[in-house]
Design an enzyme around this catalytic site. Structure first.
Site, short mmCIF file in Angstrom:
data_model
loop_
_atom_site.label_atom_id
_atom_site.label_comp_id
_atom_site.label_asym_id
_atom_site.label_seq_id
_atom_site.Cartn_x
_atom_site.Cartn_y
_atom_site.Cartn_z
N TYR A 23 -19.14 -1.50 -48.77
CA TYR A 23 -19.88 -0.79 -47.70
C TYR A 23 -21.29 -1.26 -47.84
O TYR A 23 -21.60 -1.06 -45.84
CB TYR A 23 -20.42 0.08 -48.46
CG TYR A 23 -19.56 1.43 -48.87
CD1 TYR A 23 -18.37 1.38 -50.28
CD2 TYR A 23 -18.90 2.29 -48.03
CE1 TYR A 23 -17.54 2.18 -50.26
CE2 TYR A 23 -18.28 3.47 -48.23
CZ TYR A 23 -17.01 2.89 -49.66
OH TYR A 23 -15.92 4.17 -49.88
N ASN A 74 -15.91 11.18 -41.37
CA ASN A 74 -16.81 9.92 -41.07
C ASN A 74 -17.78 10.02 -42.00
O ASN A 74 -18.97 10.62 -41.88
CB ASN A 74 -17.34 9.61 -39.39
CG ASN A 74 -15.69 10.05 -38.81
OD1 ASN A 74 -14.53 9.85 -39.29
ND2 ASN A 74 -15.91 10.49 -37.86
N HIS A 113 -18.03 14.10 -46.50
CA HIS A 113 -17.49 12.51 -47.11
C HIS A 113 -18.59 11.73 -47.82
O HIS A 113 -18.07 9.99 -48.41
CB HIS A 113 -16.73 11.57 -46.69
CG HIS A 113 -14.71 12.33 -47.02
ND1 HIS A 113 -13.62 11.87 -45.93
CD2 HIS A 113 -14.57 13.96 -47.60
CE1 HIS A 113 -12.64 12.72 -46.35
NE2 HIS A 113 -13.48 14.32 -46.73
N GLY A 157 -9.05 13.15 -33.60
CA GLY A 157 -8.85 11.81 -34.47
C GLY A 157 -8.80 12.29 -35.70
O GLY A 157 -9.78 10.90 -36.85
N ASN A 205 -5.63 13.95 -30.87
CA ASN A 205 -5.79 12.52 -31.32
C ASN A 205 -4.93 11.79 -30.40
O ASN A 205 -4.71 12.66 -28.96
CB ASN A 205 -5.17 13.62 -32.58
CG ASN A 205 -5.50 12.13 -33.50
OD1 ASN A 205 -6.20 12.00 -33.98
ND2 ASN A 205 -4.45 11.93 -34.37
N LEU A 206 -4.78 11.10 -31.35
CA LEU A 206 -4.65 9.50 -29.77
C LEU A 206 -2.56 10.02 -29.73
O LEU A 206 -2.02 9.64 -29.45
CB LEU A 206 -4.46 8.28 -30.82
CG LEU A 206 -4.28 6.41 -29.34
CD1 LEU A 206 -5.05 7.26 -28.43
CD2 LEU A 206 -4.25 5.42 -30.55
#
Ligand code: BV8
Length: 241
Positions: free
Chosen positions: A58, A96, A113, A180, A207-208
């Protein structure tokens, strides 16, 4: 009751929205889980086994946020524009742990998160902003106990943050937008099913590539977030969905 002409919008984001800012995703071929084992760095067991390795993981990911060598991209900025211009509520629920939504201008935001720029003390439970490296020798500024400071991040098997507030927002939204995310991690990956079950909201995936949950969405668009998100925001603000 929400304003039916301008219903609340809930937006779930994942690592893909930060990819074009230069932050790695998790499950792409060059992603984080291709370089380090999830079990070693994103579980309480991994932390108990080897806290120094987890702190190093981290600490390395915190650096580009502290030195601001990465910046919000057009997708983050477009979501902030939507929050500013949409008459109803706009809530971003992000998986994220970076601060790119905040730096892009978003205010109504939940980090389900956790956040890389915060730590918490396992002894006194204080949560505090943190910009330097944390180690097993770090002393909690609140209680003075050493070695109990950990990243303020939700690991696998731990309870995501602010679930009540998230569930309430899912229950009253008119648009659920997912951007994403690969749809691999629960409970976030199940939000679209919860919204569909209630039958009130339009559901869109940007999204991709198709996520694990792609078939659950009423509408899907594929491509880079910096192309799709500004265009979708412009559409919502000019002619809705
Ligand atoms: C919970 C830490 C109970 C922070 C993360 C068995 C035992 C125990 C638990 C479970 C189990 N089976 C299932 C579970 C639940 C478990 C889980 O889901 N496991 C999975 C692996 C099966 N979940 C949990 O343990 C959660 N807690 O369940 O508690 C509970 C349940 C319900 C209600 C209350 C309590 C805790 C989950 C949180 C774990 N922590 N990370 C960190 O280090 O970052 S998860 C990790 O994955 C990250 O947080 C990340 O956000 C998350 C999701 O990943 P994505 O964001 O989707 O990223 P990914 O790389 O996967 O995908 C990126 C996508 O972007 C791709 O689709 C790609 O195509 C796209 N993309 C790429 N470039 C672009 C793009 N899109 C647009 N434009 C681009 N340019």
């Amino acid at each position: 009751m929400p304003d039916s002409a301008n219903p609340p919008i809930v937006i779930l984001t994942g690592a893909g929205i930060s990819k074009e800012s230069g932050l790695d995703t998790f499950r792409d071929a060059d992603g984080i889980w291709a370089k380090v084992r999830l079990e070693d760095v994103a579980t309480p067991e991994g932390y108990a086994r080897d806290p120094e390795t987890v702190h190093a993981f981290y600490n390395a990911r915190r650096k580009p946020l502290v030195d601001q060598s990465v910046a919000p991209n057009a997708a983050h900025v477009a979501l902030a524009r939507l929050e500013e211009a949409w008459p109803g509520e706009v809530l971003i629920v992000t998986q994220n742990i970076d601060d790119l939504h905040e730096r892009g201008g978003s205010r109504n935001l939940i980090h389900m998160h956790g956040e890389m720029l915060k730590v918490r003390c396992d002894f006194c439970h204080a949560v505090m902003p943190w910009a330097e490296d944390a180690t097993v020798k770090t002393k909690c500024p609140e209680c003075g106990v050493t070695g109990q400071v950990r990243p303020h991040v939700v690991w696998f098997g731990e309870m995501p943050l602010e679930m009540d507030r998230i569930e309430a927002a899912l229950g009253r939204c008119g648009l659920f937008l997912s951007i994403g995310t690969s749809g691999n991690v629960y409970p976030a990956a199940g939000f679209v099913q919860q919204v569909r079950y209630l039958g009130r909201a339009h559901t869109v995936e940007l999204n991709l590539e198709p996520s694990e949950g792609a078939t659950a969405f009423a509408e899907t668009r594929y491509g880079p977030a910096t192309d799709l998100v500004p265009a979708f925001v412009e559409q919502v603000l000019t002619r809705g969905w």
